[in-house]
Design an enzyme around this catalytic site. Sequence first.
Site, PDB file in Angstrom:
ATOM      1  N   GLU A  67       0.821  -1.221   0.000  1.00 24.41           N
ATOM      2  CA  GLU A  67       0.000   0.000   0.000  1.00 24.41           C
ATOM      3  C   GLU A  67       0.854   1.269   0.000  1.00 24.41           C
ATOM      4  O   GLU A  67       1.290   1.730   1.053  1.00 24.41           O
ATOM      5  CB  GLU A  67      -0.929   0.031   1.226  1.00 24.41           C
ATOM      6  CG  GLU A  67      -1.811   1.273   1.249  1.00 24.41           C
ATOM      7  CD  GLU A  67      -2.765   1.351   2.437  1.00 24.41           C
ATOM      8  OE1 GLU A  67      -2.638   0.548   3.369  1.00 24.41           O
ATOM      9  OE2 GLU A  67      -3.632   2.238   2.414  1.00 24.41           O
ATOM     10  N   LYS A 101      -2.500  -1.963  -3.177  1.00 24.50           N
ATOM     11  CA  LYS A 101      -3.563  -1.118  -2.598  1.00 24.50           C
ATOM     12  C   LYS A 101      -3.189   0.353  -2.791  1.00 24.50           C
ATOM     13  O   LYS A 101      -2.540   0.963  -1.932  1.00 24.50           O
ATOM     14  CB  LYS A 101      -3.727  -1.447  -1.106  1.00 24.50           C
ATOM     15  CG  LYS A 101      -4.728  -0.559  -0.389  1.00 24.50           C
ATOM     16  CD  LYS A 101      -5.150  -1.131   0.949  1.00 24.50           C
ATOM     17  CE  LYS A 101      -6.017  -0.141   1.702  1.00 24.50           C
ATOM     18  NZ  LYS A 101      -6.730  -0.746   2.824  1.00 24.50           N
ATOM     19  N   SER A 110      -9.901   4.073   0.346  1.00 29.89           N
ATOM     20  CA  SER A 110     -10.861   5.157   0.083  1.00 29.89           C
ATOM     21  C   SER A 110     -10.260   6.526   0.397  1.00 29.89           C
ATOM     22  O   SER A 110     -10.647   7.516  -0.233  1.00 29.89           O
ATOM     23  CB  SER A 110     -12.183   4.928   0.817  1.00 29.89           C
ATOM     24  OG  SER A 110     -12.042   4.888   2.210  1.00 29.89           O
ATOM     25  N   GLY A 111      -9.371   6.608   1.350  1.00 25.25           N
ATOM     26  CA  GLY A 111      -8.532   7.794   1.533  1.00 25.25           C
ATOM     27  C   GLY A 111      -9.214   9.109   1.848  1.00 25.25           C
ATOM     28  O   GLY A 111      -8.672  10.165   1.538  1.00 25.25           O
ATOM     29  N   GLY A 112     -10.439   9.064   2.390  1.00 22.88           N
ATOM     30  CA  GLY A 112     -11.111  10.318   2.730  1.00 22.88           C
ATOM     31  C   GLY A 112     -12.241  10.658   1.761  1.00 22.88           C
ATOM     32  O   GLY A 112     -12.931  11.664   1.934  1.00 22.88           O
ATOM     33  N   ARG A 131     -12.759   3.754   5.961  1.00 25.70           N
ATOM     34  CA  ARG A 131     -13.823   4.721   6.236  1.00 25.70           C
ATOM     35  C   ARG A 131     -15.027   4.554   5.309  1.00 25.70           C
ATOM     36  O   ARG A 131     -16.175   4.677   5.747  1.00 25.70           O
ATOM     37  CB  ARG A 131     -13.260   6.150   6.123  1.00 25.70           C
ATOM     38  CG  ARG A 131     -12.432   6.545   7.304  1.00 25.70           C
ATOM     39  CD  ARG A 131     -11.559   7.728   7.009  1.00 25.70           C
ATOM     40  NE  ARG A 131     -10.423   7.379   6.159  1.00 25.70           N
ATOM     41  CZ  ARG A 131      -9.490   8.224   5.735  1.00 25.70           C
ATOM     42  NH1 ARG A 131      -9.572   9.499   6.074  1.00 25.70           N
ATOM     43  NH2 ARG A 131      -8.487   7.810   5.000  1.00 25.70           N
TER      44      ARG A 131
HETATM   45  P1  13P Z   1      -9.445   4.214   4.122  1.00 25.79           P
HETATM   46  O1  13P Z   1     -10.260   3.449   3.122  1.00 25.79           O
HETATM   47  O2  13P Z   1     -10.244   4.820   5.232  1.00 25.79           O
HETATM   48  O3  13P Z   1      -8.487   5.166   3.462  1.00 25.79           O
HETATM   49  O4  13P Z   1      -8.553   3.144   4.872  1.00 25.79           O
HETATM   50  C1  13P Z   1      -7.914   2.182   4.147  1.00 25.79           C
HETATM   51  C2  13P Z   1      -6.624   1.860   4.752  1.00 25.79           C
HETATM   52  O5  13P Z   1      -6.380   0.716   5.063  1.00 25.79           O
HETATM   53  C3  13P Z   1      -5.642   2.925   4.938  1.00 25.79           C
HETATM   54  O6  13P Z   1      -4.418   2.388   5.296  1.00 25.79           O
END
Ligand code: 13P
Length: 336
Positions: free
Chosen positions: A175, A217, A259-261, A290
């Site tokens: 990721e 990811k 999803s990142g916000g 999130r």
């Molecule tokens: P979000 O989808 O909330 O960004 O979280 C995914 C995640 O694993 C971040 O490291």
Amino acid sequence: MSELNKIALKIISDGKGILAADESNGTMTKRLESVNITSSPENRLLFREILFSSQSLKKYIGGVILYDETINQTTSFGKSIPNLISSSGALPGIKVDTGAKDLANSSEEKITEGLDGLRERLKRYYELGARFTKWRGVYNIGDKYPSKLAINSNAHALARYSALVQESEMVPIVEPEILMDGDHSADTCLKKTSEVIKKCFDELISHNVDLTGIILKPNMILPGNHSNDKISSEEVSQKTLECLKNSVPTEVPGIAFLSGGQSEIEATENLNLINQNNDTKFIMTYSYGRALQQNALKVWSKNTKDIQSTQNTFNHRVKMCSLAAKGRWSNELENK
Ligand code: 13P
């Protein structure tokens, strides 16, 4: 087909995706306090066991990423958390990095730590039932960022992590997350994300990582959250596909976005269009934190005994994301 490739495909095939429930205690505390719930080990477990015992896990979730505290917990009805997840057919996974720390000699950037003692920790997580893992490198966009130093050092760490995880017979989620914070354009995000991902694969290849046994990811290609550059979901999907086609080797079986916000709907709609326009062989699915949990957490916080409403909200979200992973989501289905 290698065993690792089989595990990766089991997690992400047929519209299945990943529930990222691996918030560290610090992050989970922020999430719980934002809805006026005290962040205790009991409350963190309570919310998570409601999600993990939802019906939607059986149909739409191939893997759940856990935090160290959670993988060691036992539910209120006496089952271990990894057992609860496996009993619905999903695979338990575990976040194994120990967090992003300030990068020496580039004070506004981060380096993710956690390699020391990793081989031994992986052995223990495998015994607890984990079959895949996660490590997140994080990068910010600015005039001088991400720097070559941050790009190279995080890619190196992601590759060393991936090699150790595969040695332990688990699938590494790789990721590299470019944060949405800032006023940059989507094209800048495209350029920087491509550079970061390409360097990650250079390092993975140098470390002899089996690319058929990983899941990437990444972030989607979006303008910064303070940018005037507002683009449509169609453009997000086009730019995201362009980035991945140019930077991900074809052996990689699949891509599971963070999803990142983004809001729940944005993350769903963008994934849907990515799949409708997908002209690659990569599986494209979700690994959302999130964007799968936000509304369920709000509902739960209003009445923590109302398991049914919390699960209904979560089940709907997961189903919508699964439809998006097949390019079959629509506004009508969303609001039905
Ligand atoms: P979000 O989808 O909330 O960004 O979280 C995914 C995640 O694993 C971040 O490291």
